[in-house]
Design a protein around this motif. Structure first.
Motif, PDB file in Angstrom:
ATOM      1  N   THR A   2       0.822  -1.200   0.000  1.00  0.00           N
ATOM      2  CA  THR A   2       0.000   0.000   0.000  1.00  0.00           C
ATOM      3  C   THR A   2       0.860   1.256   0.000  1.00  0.00           C
ATOM      4  OG1 THR A   2      -0.096   0.173   2.411  1.00  0.00           O
ATOM      5  CG2 THR A   2      -1.743  -1.241   1.347  1.00  0.00           C
ATOM      6  N   ARG A   3       0.276   2.335  -0.498  1.00  0.00           N
ATOM      7  CA  ARG A   3       0.958   3.626  -0.462  1.00  0.00           C
ATOM      8  C   ARG A   3       1.255   4.028   0.975  1.00  0.00           C
ATOM      9  NH1 ARG A   3      -2.128   8.244  -3.600  1.00  0.00           N
ATOM     10  NH2 ARG A   3      -1.608   6.785  -5.271  1.00  0.00           N
ATOM     11  N   GLN A   4       0.346   3.673   1.880  1.00  0.00           N
ATOM     12  CA  GLN A   4       0.535   4.024   3.289  1.00  0.00           C
ATOM     13  C   GLN A   4       1.782   3.340   3.870  1.00  0.00           C
ATOM     14  OE1 GLN A   4      -2.304   3.122   1.900  1.00  0.00           O
ATOM     15  NE2 GLN A   4      -3.642   4.920   2.168  1.00  0.00           N
ATOM     16  N   GLU A   5       2.054   2.094   3.467  1.00  0.00           N
ATOM     17  CA  GLU A   5       3.245   1.397   3.965  1.00  0.00           C
ATOM     18  C   GLU A   5       4.514   2.077   3.467  1.00  0.00           C
ATOM     19  OE1 GLU A   5       1.479  -3.157   4.415  1.00  0.00           O
ATOM     20  OE2 GLU A   5       2.470  -2.540   2.561  1.00  0.00           O
ATOM     21  N   LEU A   6       4.540   2.456   2.212  1.00  0.00           N
ATOM     22  CA  LEU A   6       5.702   3.145   1.664  1.00  0.00           C
ATOM     23  C   LEU A   6       5.887   4.512   2.324  1.00  0.00           C
ATOM     24  CD1 LEU A   6       5.202   2.230  -2.091  1.00  0.00           C
ATOM     25  CD2 LEU A   6       7.074   1.451  -0.639  1.00  0.00           C
ATOM     26  N   ASP A   7       4.787   5.201   2.549  1.00  0.00           N
ATOM     27  CA  ASP A   7       4.876   6.498   3.226  1.00  0.00           C
ATOM     28  C   ASP A   7       5.371   6.330   4.658  1.00  0.00           C
ATOM     29  OD1 ASP A   7       3.952   7.754   0.952  1.00  0.00           O
ATOM     30  OD2 ASP A   7       1.882   7.938   1.658  1.00  0.00           O
ATOM     31  N   ALA A   8       4.836   5.328   5.345  1.00  0.00           N
ATOM     32  CA  ALA A   8       5.239   5.088   6.734  1.00  0.00           C
ATOM     33  C   ALA A   8       6.730   4.754   6.819  1.00  0.00           C
ATOM     34  CB  ALA A   8       4.416   3.958   7.341  1.00  0.00           C
ATOM     35  N   GLU A  10       8.904   5.963   4.935  1.00  0.00           N
ATOM     36  CA  GLU A  10       9.612   7.162   4.463  1.00  0.00           C
ATOM     37  C   GLU A  10      10.391   6.890   3.184  1.00  0.00           C
ATOM     38  OE1 GLU A  10      11.879   8.915   7.618  1.00  0.00           O
ATOM     39  OE2 GLU A  10      10.197   8.891   9.026  1.00  0.00           O
ATOM     40  N   ARG A  12      10.434   7.756  -0.427  1.00  0.00           N
ATOM     41  CA  ARG A  12       9.850   8.832  -1.239  1.00  0.00           C
ATOM     42  C   ARG A  12      10.220   8.741  -2.716  1.00  0.00           C
ATOM     43  NH1 ARG A  12       6.334   9.920   2.678  1.00  0.00           N
ATOM     44  NH2 ARG A  12       7.314  10.725   4.592  1.00  0.00           N
ATOM     45  N   ASP A  13      11.431   8.285  -3.001  1.00  0.00           N
ATOM     46  CA  ASP A  13      11.902   8.269  -4.382  1.00  0.00           C
ATOM     47  C   ASP A  13      10.997   7.396  -5.255  1.00  0.00           C
ATOM     48  OD1 ASP A  13      14.565   8.731  -6.186  1.00  0.00           O
ATOM     49  OD2 ASP A  13      13.708   6.748  -6.543  1.00  0.00           O
ATOM     50  N   ARG A  17      10.152   3.419  -4.773  1.00  0.00           N
ATOM     51  CA  ARG A  17       8.782   2.957  -4.485  1.00  0.00           C
ATOM     52  C   ARG A  17       8.381   1.853  -5.460  1.00  0.00           C
ATOM     53  NH1 ARG A  17       5.845   6.698  -1.080  1.00  0.00           N
ATOM     54  NH2 ARG A  17       3.836   6.134  -1.977  1.00  0.00           N
ATOM     55  N   ASP A  45       5.619   0.328   8.763  1.00  0.00           N
ATOM     56  CA  ASP A  45       6.818   1.018   8.277  1.00  0.00           C
ATOM     57  C   ASP A  45       8.010   0.083   8.097  1.00  0.00           C
ATOM     58  OD1 ASP A  45       7.082   0.687  11.070  1.00  0.00           O
ATOM     59  OD2 ASP A  45       8.531   2.329  11.170  1.00  0.00           O
TER      60      ASP A  45
END
Length: 311
Positions: A2-8, A10, A12-13, A17, A45
């Motif tokens: 999920t996008r949330q896991e990648l955001d958590a 950190e 960003r690139d 991703r 995360d």
């Protein structure tokens, strides 16, 4: 992923991703049950980093076990893979992922197989950098796998443990890092406990997979133990092929379970003493491992009875 896991996490690139997302996609396609179970136990995360670790190690293992490929070609492919990875590992310390990989044909989700492998390596490079993994340990893991390409058996328990330190000890150490608070060193004893846990699980897997491994020409039981139990390798191979246990084979299984108990006890002792937060998945895994040991004991060390019951 999920996008949330990648955001958590950190991450960003955009290329990173994509690389992490590809790792999870590949593992989903393989239906890796143990990967999924452990992944679900980790905080969001940490999950992308776990995916990178398992996908990278899985690809390396596939290169080693490609038994339809001549040995010299397997060595060549494995060496090319590891050399490209370490070149990438050093380059990504100073340059962006896009600079290191260069232009990739296609679009996310539609990369070539070769570019997909490089993306998996990129994700693992980022894991190594982000969590400050020791490059020496990464190299040790890689060398253990390479050595296994040309090794059919290990003479002593010590020799087998040296191999296991690379293929299960180092990954267990990496998992311990993921379980620790980000940016902090491992607690005293955590590394040894994780390695003992990994050794125990690996030794159990060697027993449960003995039939498949022997078909591939591999034996992951010390030859010293065979001799101690009155077995020749040829006799072991015929007994296992017939799936008919014997007293010497029962003795051999019992000898390996002594080691499993020692490994698990060491890991469990540290857990009981340190009571580390976030290690619940390891404790649950130990509980399942002890259950397998108990089942093997109850069936009088007949590994075929256990594996037949699980199929």
């Amino acid at each position: 992923m999920t996008r949330q896991e990648l955001d958590a996490a950190e991450i960003r690139d955009p290329l990173l991703r994509e690389a992490y997302a590809l790792c999870e996609t590949l593992l989903q396609e393989e239906n890796h049950a143990s990967h999924t179970w452990m992944r679900d136990q980790l905080p969001p995360d940490r999950r992308p980093y776990w995916d990178a670790m398992i996908a990278f190690c899985g690809h390396a293992d596939d290169l080693v076990d490609a038994h339809n490929v001549p040995l010299t070609e397997r060595l060549r492919r494995y060496d090319a893979f590891t050399q490209d990875f370490f070149r990438m590992l050093h380059a990504t310390r100073q340059a962006s992922p896009a600079t290191v990989l260069g232009p990739l044909p296609g679009t996310p989700g539609r990369r070539s197989a070769g570019d997909g492998v490089r993306l998996v390596s990129l994700a693992f490079c980022d894991f190594v950098h982000t969590w400050r993994l020791c490059e020496t340990g990464v190299r040790q893991a890689g060398q253990a796998l390479r050595t296994d390409i040309t090794t059919e058996a290990y003479d002593t328990a010590h020799a087998l443990e040296e191999y296991m330190l690379g293929v299960s000890g180092e990954p267990a150490r990496w998992l311990a890092v993921l379980l620790a608070p980000r940016g902090q060193d491992l607690a005293e004893g955590a590394e040894s406990a994780a390695i003992s846990w990994g050794f125990g699980l690996q030794t159990l897997d060697f027993l449960l997979d003995i039939e498949e491994d022997l078909r591939l020409g591999k034996l992951y039981v010390p030859l010293d133990d065979l001799r101690r139990c009155g077995l020749e390798r040829a006799e072991l191979e015929s007994t296992v092929a017939a799936r008919q246990t014997s007293q010497p084979l029962r003795d051999l299984v019992g000898c390996q379970l002594v080691r499993v108990r020692r490994y698990f006890t060491a890991a469990e002792g540290w857990l009981d003493q340190a009571r580390p937060a976030g290690w619940e998945a390891i404790r649950d895994s130990l509980t399942e491992g002890w259950s397998t040991v108990d089942r093997l004991t109850r069936c009088d060390h007949d590994v075929f009875a256990l594996t037949a019951a699980s199929t």
